[in-house]
Write a protein that holds these residues in place. Structure first.
Motif, PDB file in Angstrom:
ATOM      1  N   UNK A   1       0.848  -1.190   0.000  1.00 48.30           N
ATOM      2  CA  UNK A   1       0.000   0.000   0.000  1.00 48.30           C
ATOM      3  C   UNK A   1       0.885   1.242   0.000  1.00 48.30           C
ATOM      4  N   UNK A   2       0.310   2.381  -0.419  1.00 50.03           N
ATOM      5  CA  UNK A   2       1.033   3.647  -0.410  1.00 50.03           C
ATOM      6  C   UNK A   2       0.818   4.363   0.916  1.00 50.03           C
ATOM      7  N   UNK A   3       1.878   4.969   1.423  1.00 48.29           N
ATOM      8  CA  UNK A   3       1.791   5.736   2.661  1.00 48.29           C
ATOM      9  C   UNK A   3       2.743   6.919   2.581  1.00 48.29           C
ATOM     10  N   UNK A   4       2.308   8.071   3.071  1.00 48.88           N
ATOM     11  CA  UNK A   4       3.189   9.231   3.183  1.00 48.88           C
ATOM     12  C   UNK A   4       3.985   9.095   4.476  1.00 48.88           C
ATOM     13  N   UNK A   5       5.300   9.251   4.351  1.00 53.25           N
ATOM     14  CA  UNK A   5       6.159   9.099   5.520  1.00 53.25           C
ATOM     15  C   UNK A   5       7.227  10.181   5.539  1.00 53.25           C
ATOM     16  N   UNK A   6       7.665  10.489   6.751  1.00 56.34           N
ATOM     17  CA  UNK A   6       8.745  11.446   6.971  1.00 56.34           C
ATOM     18  C   UNK A   6      10.051  10.670   6.987  1.00 56.34           C
ATOM     19  N   UNK A   7      11.012  11.071   6.139  1.00 55.24           N
ATOM     20  CA  UNK A   7      12.269  10.326   6.026  1.00 55.24           C
ATOM     21  C   UNK A   7      13.406  10.945   6.829  1.00 55.24           C
ATOM     22  N   UNK A   8      13.245  12.195   7.234  1.00 56.05           N
ATOM     23  CA  UNK A   8      14.175  12.881   8.130  1.00 56.05           C
ATOM     24  C   UNK A   8      13.467  14.156   8.585  1.00 56.05           C
ATOM     25  N   UNK A   9      13.994  14.819   9.586  1.00 59.72           N
ATOM     26  CA  UNK A   9      13.378  16.061  10.018  1.00 59.72           C
ATOM     27  C   UNK A   9      13.797  17.193   9.096  1.00 59.72           C
ATOM     28  N   UNK A  10      12.828  18.066   8.779  1.00 57.29           N
ATOM     29  CA  UNK A  10      13.179  19.191   7.935  1.00 57.29           C
ATOM     30  C   UNK A  10      11.990  19.794   7.214  1.00 57.29           C
ATOM     31  N   UNK A  11      12.265  20.389   6.059  1.00 56.87           N
ATOM     32  CA  UNK A  11      11.269  21.063   5.231  1.00 56.87           C
ATOM     33  C   UNK A  11      10.338  20.030   4.592  1.00 56.87           C
ATOM     34  N   UNK A  12       9.277  20.468   3.900  1.00 60.33           N
ATOM     35  CA  UNK A  12       8.323  19.521   3.316  1.00 60.33           C
ATOM     36  C   UNK A  12       8.929  18.484   2.387  1.00 60.33           C
ATOM     37  N   UNK A  13      10.077  18.789   1.771  1.00 67.06           N
ATOM     38  CA  UNK A  13      10.642  17.834   0.816  1.00 67.06           C
ATOM     39  C   UNK A  13      11.233  16.586   1.464  1.00 67.06           C
ATOM     40  N   UNK A  14      11.168  16.472   2.799  1.00 63.39           N
ATOM     41  CA  UNK A  14      11.593  15.219   3.443  1.00 63.39           C
ATOM     42  C   UNK A  14      10.475  14.180   3.408  1.00 63.39           C
ATOM     43  N   UNK A  15       9.283  14.580   2.948  1.00 61.77           N
ATOM     44  CA  UNK A  15       8.159  13.653   2.840  1.00 61.77           C
ATOM     45  C   UNK A  15       8.298  12.791   1.593  1.00 61.77           C
ATOM     46  N   UNK A  16       7.948  11.519   1.710  1.00 58.56           N
ATOM     47  CA  UNK A  16       8.003  10.588   0.582  1.00 58.56           C
ATOM     48  C   UNK A  16       6.729   9.736   0.577  1.00 58.56           C
ATOM     49  N   UNK A  17       6.295   9.349  -0.612  1.00 57.31           N
ATOM     50  CA  UNK A  17       5.231   8.350  -0.746  1.00 57.31           C
ATOM     51  C   UNK A  17       5.921   7.017  -0.949  1.00 57.31           C
ATOM     52  N   UNK A 101      -2.500   8.686   9.217  1.00 55.90           N
ATOM     53  CA  UNK A 101      -3.702   8.908   8.423  1.00 55.90           C
ATOM     54  C   UNK A 101      -3.478   9.126   6.945  1.00 55.90           C
ATOM     55  N   UNK A 102      -2.326   9.660   6.564  1.00 53.82           N
ATOM     56  CA  UNK A 102      -2.034   9.908   5.152  1.00 53.82           C
ATOM     57  C   UNK A 102      -1.461   8.641   4.523  1.00 53.82           C
ATOM     58  N   UNK A 103      -2.308   7.655   4.393  1.00 50.69           N
ATOM     59  CA  UNK A 103      -1.928   6.354   3.841  1.00 50.69           C
ATOM     60  C   UNK A 103      -3.186   5.682   3.311  1.00 50.69           C
ATOM     61  N   UNK A 104      -3.010   4.672   2.478  1.00 45.85           N
ATOM     62  CA  UNK A 104      -4.183   4.009   1.910  1.00 45.85           C
ATOM     63  C   UNK A 104      -4.952   3.210   2.958  1.00 45.85           C
ATOM     64  N   UNK A 105      -4.253   2.749   4.000  1.00 42.56           N
ATOM     65  CA  UNK A 105      -4.906   2.020   5.087  1.00 42.56           C
ATOM     66  C   UNK A 105      -4.276   2.456   6.409  1.00 42.56           C
ATOM     67  N   UNK A 106      -5.092   2.458   7.456  1.00 42.17           N
ATOM     68  CA  UNK A 106      -4.585   2.765   8.782  1.00 42.17           C
ATOM     69  C   UNK A 106      -5.326   1.889   9.794  1.00 42.17           C
ATOM     70  N   UNK A 107      -4.613   1.450  10.819  1.00 43.40           N
ATOM     71  CA  UNK A 107      -5.209   0.683  11.921  1.00 43.40           C
ATOM     72  C   UNK A 107      -5.338   1.605  13.121  1.00 43.40           C
TER      73      UNK A 107
END
Length: 316
Positions: A1-17, A101-107
């Motif tokens: 499934x796709x999920x938005x995740x933070x890969x390091x601390x910083x500006x918005x460009x640290x976010x990845x799908x 919550x920013x993912x295709x599924x959440x428990x």
């Protein structure tokens, strides 16, 4: 499934799908197929590294505090929900999540969801979860707004602000909204009795007010001085300056500034849904982004200056 995740601390460009394994619900939990999530201040603070004691320092970190969607399956002992139920809710704000919550599924535990209000889309519903519950708890519990009291909503055009204007009106308050002048007509339409342009209206020229709900977090001491005798003030716009003002207010004088972190349970979400169903609270969505554009959504959120919420369309 796709999920938005933070890969390091910083500006918005640290976010990845990213592609990750779909989670499975445990006892007392449900698996939700997420249709929409939204951008909140909590998400940007976690991403920037502002609360590492909550998020931890191990990556990736999930993002997205709220969600609306459909129950896919339930864990053991869950009898209150079944597959196909439409729900809204939020993950725990003070726990670390690899997928949020920013993912295709959440428990999530059943205590953190509620049946989504009828008559609104998932996009509209998720725009109200955090903002609406924050405004509700602030007005109902923290300042105990009474009918006929004079209310100032500072930062009234934002997500919490637009919800607070509506809920304060529904509770019988006389509502003054402080926001950019270009939002005046919309805020009157949401129920504000009076709208002041924050760019040209000094704090000293406002009030007095029985209740002030602040979403900005600056100049709190100046607005506190506009409280009437017995007045109450609550802020959800936390900063170092805000924390100092809150601490000072608890020592000097009777008009203490309160703060809190909204963490609604199912009962609060049920009450929020009742307000939506009754027409007392309606969603205000500024723009909808596909999940893949979460970086752009975070950038837009941090620029500010808009009316309402930035929402992510995940699977709707």
């Amino acid at each position: 499934m796709r999920a938005a995740q933070i890969t390091s601390f910083g500006a918005p460009d640290v976010l990845r799908i990213t592609e990750t394994e779909r989670p499975s619900p445990g006892a007392g939990e449900v698996l939700v197929s997420v249709e929409a999530s939204s951008i909140n201040g909590h998400d940007t603070i976690i991403r920037s590294g502002g609360v590492k004691m909550v998020s931890g320092r191990t990556f990736p970190i999930g993002t997205g505090l709220d969600f609306a969607g459909v129950v896919v399956t339930t864990g053991p002992d869950v009898e209150s929900y079944r597959a196909g139920d439409r729900v809204w809710g939020m993950v725990h704000p003070r726990k670390r999540h690899t997928v949020a919550g920013a993912a295709e599924y959440v428990v999530v535990p059943v205590g953190r969801i509620s049946p989504a209000p009828a008559g609104v889309s998932a996009i509209e519903a998720t725009s109200l979860v955090v903002t609406g519950s924050t405004a509700l708890i602030a007005l109902r519990d923290r300042v105990r707004l009474a009918e006929g009291e004079r209310v100032l909503v500072r930062g009234a055009a934002g997500g919490v602000g637009t919800a607070a204007v509506q809920l304060a009106q529904a509770m019988g308050g006389h509502v003054t909204a402080l926001a950019r002048d270009r939002h005046a007509a919309d805020l009157h339409d949401l129920g504000a009795d009076k709208v002041l342009d924050y760019g040209t209206t000094a704090a000293e020229k406002t009030g007095p007010f029985d209740v002030i709900l602040d979403t900005v977090g600056s100049e709190l001491h100046r607005y506190r001085s506009r409280l009437a005798k017995g007045g109450r003030m609550v802020t959800v716009g936390l900063s170092a300056a805000a924390l100092a003002a809150i601490a000072a207010s608890s020592i000097h004088g009777s008009r203490r500034i309160r703060t809190f972190s909204a963490n609604p349970d199912s009962a609060a979400l049920d009450e929020l849904a009742d307000h939506v169903t009754a027409g007392a609270l309606r969603p205000v969505v500024h723009r909808v982004y596909p999940l893949a554009d979460i970086v752009t959504a975070h950038e837009a959120f941090e620029r500010g200056g808009v009316l309402g919420k930035h929402v992510l369309a995940v699977s709707c």
